[in-house]
Design a protein around this motif. Structure first.
Motif, PDB file in Angstrom:
ATOM      1  N   ARG A  77       0.241  -7.479  -2.177  1.00 41.02           N
ATOM      2  CA  ARG A  77      -0.185  -7.442  -0.689  1.00 41.02           C
ATOM      3  C   ARG A  77      -1.356  -6.830  -0.500  1.00 41.02           C
ATOM      4  O   ARG A  77      -1.943  -7.312   0.522  1.00 41.02           O
ATOM      5  N   GLU A  78      -1.634  -5.844  -0.948  1.00 39.50           N
ATOM      6  CA  GLU A  78      -3.009  -4.852  -0.581  1.00 39.50           C
ATOM      7  C   GLU A  78      -4.150  -6.026  -0.850  1.00 39.50           C
ATOM      8  O   GLU A  78      -5.069  -6.042  -0.112  1.00 39.50           O
ATOM      9  N   THR A  79      -4.101  -6.491  -2.123  1.00 35.45           N
ATOM     10  CA  THR A  79      -5.168  -7.477  -2.179  1.00 35.45           C
ATOM     11  C   THR A  79      -5.208  -8.705  -1.185  1.00 35.45           C
ATOM     12  O   THR A  79      -6.520  -9.145  -0.640  1.00 35.45           O
ATOM     13  N   ALA A  80      -4.102  -9.215  -0.855  1.00 36.03           N
ATOM     14  CA  ALA A  80      -3.821 -10.282  -0.049  1.00 36.03           C
ATOM     15  C   ALA A  80      -4.591  -9.824   1.442  1.00 36.03           C
ATOM     16  O   ALA A  80      -5.225 -10.569   2.174  1.00 36.03           O
ATOM     17  N   LEU A  81      -4.327  -8.740   1.791  1.00 33.40           N
ATOM     18  CA  LEU A  81      -4.589  -8.311   3.118  1.00 33.40           C
ATOM     19  C   LEU A  81      -6.250  -8.035   3.144  1.00 33.40           C
ATOM     20  O   LEU A  81      -6.760  -8.404   4.185  1.00 33.40           O
ATOM     21  N   ARG A  82      -6.659  -7.637   2.116  1.00 33.57           N
ATOM     22  CA  ARG A  82      -8.239  -7.236   1.966  1.00 33.57           C
ATOM     23  C   ARG A  82      -8.781  -8.727   2.017  1.00 33.57           C
ATOM     24  O   ARG A  82      -9.936  -8.831   2.624  1.00 33.57           O
ATOM     25  N   GLU A  83      -8.185  -9.938   1.126  1.00 35.31           N
ATOM     26  CA  GLU A  83      -8.963 -11.125   1.361  1.00 35.31           C
ATOM     27  C   GLU A  83      -8.656 -11.801   2.782  1.00 35.31           C
ATOM     28  O   GLU A  83      -9.632 -12.341   3.385  1.00 35.31           O
ATOM     29  N   LEU A  84      -7.404 -11.474   3.452  1.00 35.75           N
ATOM     30  CA  LEU A  84      -7.552 -11.853   4.693  1.00 35.75           C
ATOM     31  C   LEU A  84      -8.458 -11.318   5.760  1.00 35.75           C
ATOM     32  O   LEU A  84      -8.949 -12.163   6.599  1.00 35.75           O
ATOM     33  N   GLU A  85      -8.597 -10.188   5.635  1.00 32.29           N
ATOM     34  CA  GLU A  85      -9.391  -9.444   6.495  1.00 32.29           C
ATOM     35  C   GLU A  85     -10.899  -9.697   6.508  1.00 32.29           C
ATOM     36  O   GLU A  85     -11.805  -9.699   7.437  1.00 32.29           O
ATOM     37  N   GLY A 133       5.068  -2.662   5.062  1.00 29.96           N
ATOM     38  CA  GLY A 133       5.921  -1.674   6.033  1.00 29.96           C
ATOM     39  C   GLY A 133       5.037  -1.326   7.005  1.00 29.96           C
ATOM     40  O   GLY A 133       5.451  -0.424   7.967  1.00 29.96           O
ATOM     41  N   CYS A 134       3.770  -2.209   7.535  1.00 28.31           N
ATOM     42  CA  CYS A 134       3.059  -1.979   8.887  1.00 28.31           C
ATOM     43  C   CYS A 134       3.857  -2.589   9.965  1.00 28.31           C
ATOM     44  O   CYS A 134       3.296  -3.830  10.279  1.00 28.31           O
ATOM     45  N   ILE A 135       5.057  -2.294  10.488  1.00 25.43           N
ATOM     46  CA  ILE A 135       5.675  -3.214  11.221  1.00 25.43           C
ATOM     47  C   ILE A 135       4.987  -3.416  12.530  1.00 25.43           C
ATOM     48  O   ILE A 135       4.963  -4.481  13.151  1.00 25.43           O
ATOM     49  N   GLU A 136       4.371  -2.556  13.191  1.00 23.34           N
ATOM     50  CA  GLU A 136       3.683  -2.545  14.388  1.00 23.34           C
ATOM     51  C   GLU A 136       2.408  -3.576  14.209  1.00 23.34           C
ATOM     52  O   GLU A 136       2.373  -4.407  15.347  1.00 23.34           O
ATOM     53  N   GLU A 137       1.746  -3.364  13.093  1.00 22.36           N
ATOM     54  CA  GLU A 137       0.595  -4.250  13.069  1.00 22.36           C
ATOM     55  C   GLU A 137       1.136  -5.715  12.604  1.00 22.36           C
ATOM     56  O   GLU A 137       0.666  -6.503  13.333  1.00 22.36           O
ATOM     57  N   ALA A 138       2.229  -5.911  12.047  1.00 22.66           N
ATOM     58  CA  ALA A 138       2.596  -7.241  12.076  1.00 22.66           C
ATOM     59  C   ALA A 138       3.174  -7.596  13.253  1.00 22.66           C
ATOM     60  O   ALA A 138       2.818  -8.882  13.490  1.00 22.66           O
ATOM     61  N   ARG A 139       4.033  -6.942  14.110  1.00 21.52           N
ATOM     62  CA  ARG A 139       4.267  -7.464  15.388  1.00 21.52           C
ATOM     63  C   ARG A 139       3.268  -7.846  16.184  1.00 21.52           C
ATOM     64  O   ARG A 139       3.012  -8.987  16.811  1.00 21.52           O
ATOM     65  N   THR A 140       2.021  -7.304  16.078  1.00 20.21           N
ATOM     66  CA  THR A 140       0.906  -7.769  16.832  1.00 20.21           C
ATOM     67  C   THR A 140       0.316  -8.879  16.421  1.00 20.21           C
ATOM     68  O   THR A 140      -0.070  -9.806  17.271  1.00 20.21           O
ATOM     69  N   GLU A 193       2.918 -11.458   8.204  1.00 19.83           N
ATOM     70  CA  GLU A 193       3.630 -11.366   6.796  1.00 19.83           C
ATOM     71  C   GLU A 193       3.159 -10.128   5.899  1.00 19.83           C
ATOM     72  O   GLU A 193       4.005  -9.546   5.656  1.00 19.83           O
ATOM     73  N   VAL A 194       1.896 -10.230   5.745  1.00 18.19           N
ATOM     74  CA  VAL A 194       1.343  -9.029   4.679  1.00 18.19           C
ATOM     75  C   VAL A 194       1.711  -7.638   5.148  1.00 18.19           C
ATOM     76  O   VAL A 194       2.197  -6.950   4.491  1.00 18.19           O
ATOM     77  N   ASN A 195       1.436  -7.696   6.579  1.00 22.71           N
ATOM     78  CA  ASN A 195       1.432  -6.337   7.249  1.00 22.71           C
ATOM     79  C   ASN A 195       3.074  -5.970   7.267  1.00 22.71           C
ATOM     80  O   ASN A 195       3.422  -4.753   6.668  1.00 22.71           O
ATOM     81  N   SER A 196       3.869  -6.916   7.436  1.00 18.97           N
ATOM     82  CA  SER A 196       5.400  -6.783   7.345  1.00 18.97           C
ATOM     83  C   SER A 196       5.824  -6.199   5.999  1.00 18.97           C
ATOM     84  O   SER A 196       6.506  -5.106   5.878  1.00 18.97           O
TER      85      SER A 196
END
Length: 102
Positions: free
Chosen positions: A36-44, A67-74, A61-64
């Motif tokens: 998921r960390e790689t996916a987040l870096r690629e998405l960003e 475990g980054c629930i607030e970021e996921a919700r945003t 999805e990736v933030n969720s």
């Protein structure tokens, strides 16, 4: 599903025909093929899809998953702004409803 093969194929496709949609799909495949960390870096790193509901949903999805629930919700709430179909909006709302601190 062979996510490593899918990721590899998207990587080749992105090298030959780079587009934001291909990069988005590659990043999503990375979530399953690598982590998921790689996916987040690629998405960003993708620029130009900030107003796309699929892009924001993927970030949610990736933030969720991380475990980054607030970021996921945003990101889900932002995705909701751009989703147009009733089904898309209902799915995103259910993801927002599931963003509960653990």
């Amino acid at each position: 599903t062979n996510w490593k093969a899918i990721y590899h194929l998207y990587k080749i496709l992105a090298e030959h025909h780079p587009s934001n949609v291909i990069l988005l799909n590659k990043a999503i495949a990375a979530a399953y093929a690598i982590d998921r960390e790689t996916a987040l870096r690629e998405l960003e790193q993708i620029k130009g899809l900030e107003n796309n509901y699929l892009y924001n949903t993927a970030l949610g999805e990736v933030n969720s998953d991380l475990g980054c629930i607030e970021e996921a919700r945003t990101f889900y709430e932002k995705a909701l702004l751009f989703a147009t179909s009733v089904a898309e909006r209902a799915l995103i709302r259910s993801k927002i409803d599931n963003c509960q601190p653990q």
